[in-house]
Design an enzyme around this catalytic site. Structure first.
Site, PDB file in Angstrom:
ATOM      1  N   PHE A  18       0.814  -1.221   0.000  1.00 20.59           N
ATOM      2  CA  PHE A  18       0.000   0.000   0.000  1.00 20.59           C
ATOM      3  C   PHE A  18       0.843   1.263   0.000  1.00 20.59           C
ATOM      4  CE2 PHE A  18      -0.309   2.513   3.951  1.00 20.59           C
ATOM      5  CZ  PHE A  18       0.616   1.846   4.729  1.00 20.59           C
ATOM      6  N   LYS A  19       2.133   1.141   0.342  1.00 19.82           N
ATOM      7  CA  LYS A  19       2.987   2.324   0.338  1.00 19.82           C
ATOM      8  C   LYS A  19       3.000   3.000  -1.038  1.00 19.82           C
ATOM      9  CE  LYS A  19       4.964   1.813   4.570  1.00 19.82           C
ATOM     10  NZ  LYS A  19       4.481   0.524   5.006  1.00 19.82           N
ATOM     11  N   ASP A  20       2.804   2.206  -2.093  1.00 17.12           N
ATOM     12  CA  ASP A  20       2.785   2.777  -3.444  1.00 17.12           C
ATOM     13  C   ASP A  20       1.665   3.810  -3.609  1.00 17.12           C
ATOM     14  OD1 ASP A  20       4.903   1.169  -4.331  1.00 17.12           O
ATOM     15  OD2 ASP A  20       3.554  -0.439  -4.967  1.00 17.12           O
ATOM     16  N   MET A  56       3.350   6.870  -2.427  1.00 18.58           N
ATOM     17  CA  MET A  56       4.641   7.156  -3.030  1.00 18.58           C
ATOM     18  C   MET A  56       4.522   7.539  -4.498  1.00 18.58           C
ATOM     19  SD  MET A  56       7.205   7.282  -1.092  1.00 18.58           S
ATOM     20  CE  MET A  56       7.281   6.025   0.161  1.00 18.58           C
TER      21      MET A  56
END
Ligand SMILES: *Cc1c(COP(=O)(O)O)cnc(C)c1O
Length: 467
Positions: free
Chosen positions: A113-115, A118
């Site tokens: 989920f960091k994408d 980011m």
């Protein structure tokens, strides 16, 4: 919209300035001076918006008021599309039980989920740098997913270098390969002989040295950056619209938590007026946050006390964004005093504070899980629904199962199962994985530098390699 520090010691700044700055000069975290309130009519309009990126523009324009709307639109279109993400819808929902829905946030390039945040930063940083004619050296710490996600968002981007610290030999083979296989010249992977919190402390030490920070144009992409919180607020709205039929419904949201960034975005979304009933915080064996919500005591641990778990992206000893939550509850004077107490005594205790008496109004539940709980949960979900979930998401589903009520429970999926296939195979022996992509990435040549846990060495590296 102006941004101020949770510790009250900085002059108000614009969105673009706090994005570049990362940590505030007084050691606090940037927060908007006020939280935009979304009236019901607007919520009704937002529900009808077709594309994820268009909703993103609506929400971002409330916070990034120093960026023209048409520029935000370009950035959002470039960040959230079917090229960067595996599905045109960007996020997905799937039911795993009556009233329990998984919100899939892991369709981006690094399967976590960091994408979601980011990919936005990968547009936002070059944009701001170009406008201000600056360069930026991002020095970050990662337990796996953040670094990988940042590297994939920033590789080859103009005006940016990334120096990413990761704990040596403490990430999965796949996480390691995803990070270290990026060969772009502006990407520098440093494997620190220590754990994630050592990496984070090194980054903090550099950031606390204001002269060094300014000389080398250091910035951050870790979850203290408010732009990441902003990008995460967006999927709470979108996920709510996808999981419900009308804005009359309330939902509960379960969030696998580490640094408190993801759930903090949910707290912001709820404060903006999104009909979230309960937020449920899930931790693994590293349960400092669960401990706070159960006892009122917040006691960050020493990095050597961090357990290495099968949900490694949640293996933290302290939760940086938690300061933002306390700030919303208590204001900057008290936040500053409480973090002073942590410096002096190693913890603070709110159990006798009037704030603690009001905790029912926070509407936050919490719980933690063990390795066995995660394995059992992955098994049970697969048997009951045919769906695979990753170990972090399993932390959430497990904790969430103790707080089921009449509302739809939305469990945030923070990583794709394939990213942690080794653990999942323990739970579901014949898990239907296609490992072609994993095998391909793991076979790529890797580039990294191993370094002792020593801030002087890191300074020398930065002086030698950047500028
Ligand atoms: C980063 C991460 C988390 C924790 O999110 P926070 O915002 O730090 O609370 C949970 N799961 C996965 C897979 C992650 O990468």
């Amino acid at each position: 919209m102006k941004y101020i520090s949770t510790r009250g010691g900085d002059a108000p700044k614009s969105f673009c300035d706090v994005v570049l700055e990362g940590l505030c000069r007084d050691g606090g975290l940037a927060m908007p001076e006020s939280i935009p309130q979304i009236p019901r009519e607007t919520l009704d309009q937002w529900r009808k918006i077709e594309r994820y990126s268009d909703l993103a523009v609506e929400i971002a324009s409330l916070y990034a008021t120093d960026i023209p709307r048409e520029d935000l639109k370009k950035m959002m279109d470039r960040a959230y599309n079917g090229e960067n993400f595996a599905v045109e819808s960007i996020i997905t929902t799937r039911n795993i039980a009556n009233n329990v829905t998984i919100l899939g946030l892991s369709e981006g390039p690094t399967f976590a989920f960091k994408d979601m945040a980011m990919q936005f930063l990968g547009q936002l940083f070059p944009y701001i740098l170009e406008k201000q004619n600056k360069t930026l050296n991002i020095v970050g710490a990662t337990s796996g997913d953040t670094g990988s996600s940042a590297i994939h968002a920033m590789k080859g981007k103009p005006r940016i270098n990334v120096v990413m610290l990761s704990p040596y030999n403490r990430m999965s083979a796949f996480q390691t390969a995803q990070m270290y296989s990026v060969q772009d010249e502006n990407i520098h992977n440093i494997a620190i002989e220590g754990v994630f919190d050592d990496c984070q402390d090194l980054v903090k030490a550099l950031n606390n040295d204001i002269a060094f920070k300014e000389k080398h144009h250091l910035g951050a992409v870790n979850s203290i950056n408010f732009a990441r919180i902003l990008a995460q607020i967006i999927y709470y709205f979108r996920g709510y619209f996808m999981a419900t039929k009308s804005n009359d419904e309330k939902i509960d949201v379960v969030v696998p938590s580490g640094n408190f960034g993801n759930i903090f975005a949910g707290i912001m979304a709820r404060k903006m007026g999104l009909p979230i009933h309960k937020l449920i915080l899930a931790t693994n064996e590293n349960n400092v946050l669960d401990q706070f919500f159960k006892t009122g005591i917040y006691q960050p641990r020493a990095s050597k006390e961090v357990h290495l778990t099968s949900s490694p992206s949640m293996d933290i000893a302290k939760a940086s964004n938690f300061e933002r939550f306390i700030y919303l509850l208590a204001g900057s004077d008290k936040t500053k005093a409480l973090w002073q107490e942590i410096e002096e005594k190693g913890f603070f205790d709110l159990s006798k504070d009037p704030l603690w008496a009001e905790r029912a109004m926070w509407n936050i539940e919490s719980g933690s899980s063990s390795h066995a709980d995660r394995i059992k949960t992955i098994q049970a979900v697969f048997e009951n629904s045919g769906e695979l979930i990753d170990p972090h998401t399993a932390d959430g589903v497990f904790v969430g199962s103790h707080y089921l009520d009449q509302h739809i429970q939305l469990c945030l999926e923070t990583a794709k199962p394939i990213k942690f296939y080794e653990t999942i195979k323990q739970a579901v022996k014949d898990a239907p994985f296609d490992l072609t992509e994993v095998t391909r990435i793991e076979a790529l040549p890797q580039k990294k530098e191993v370094m002792a846990n020593n801030v002087t060495l890191l300074r020398q590296f930065i002086e030698a390699v950047l500028d």
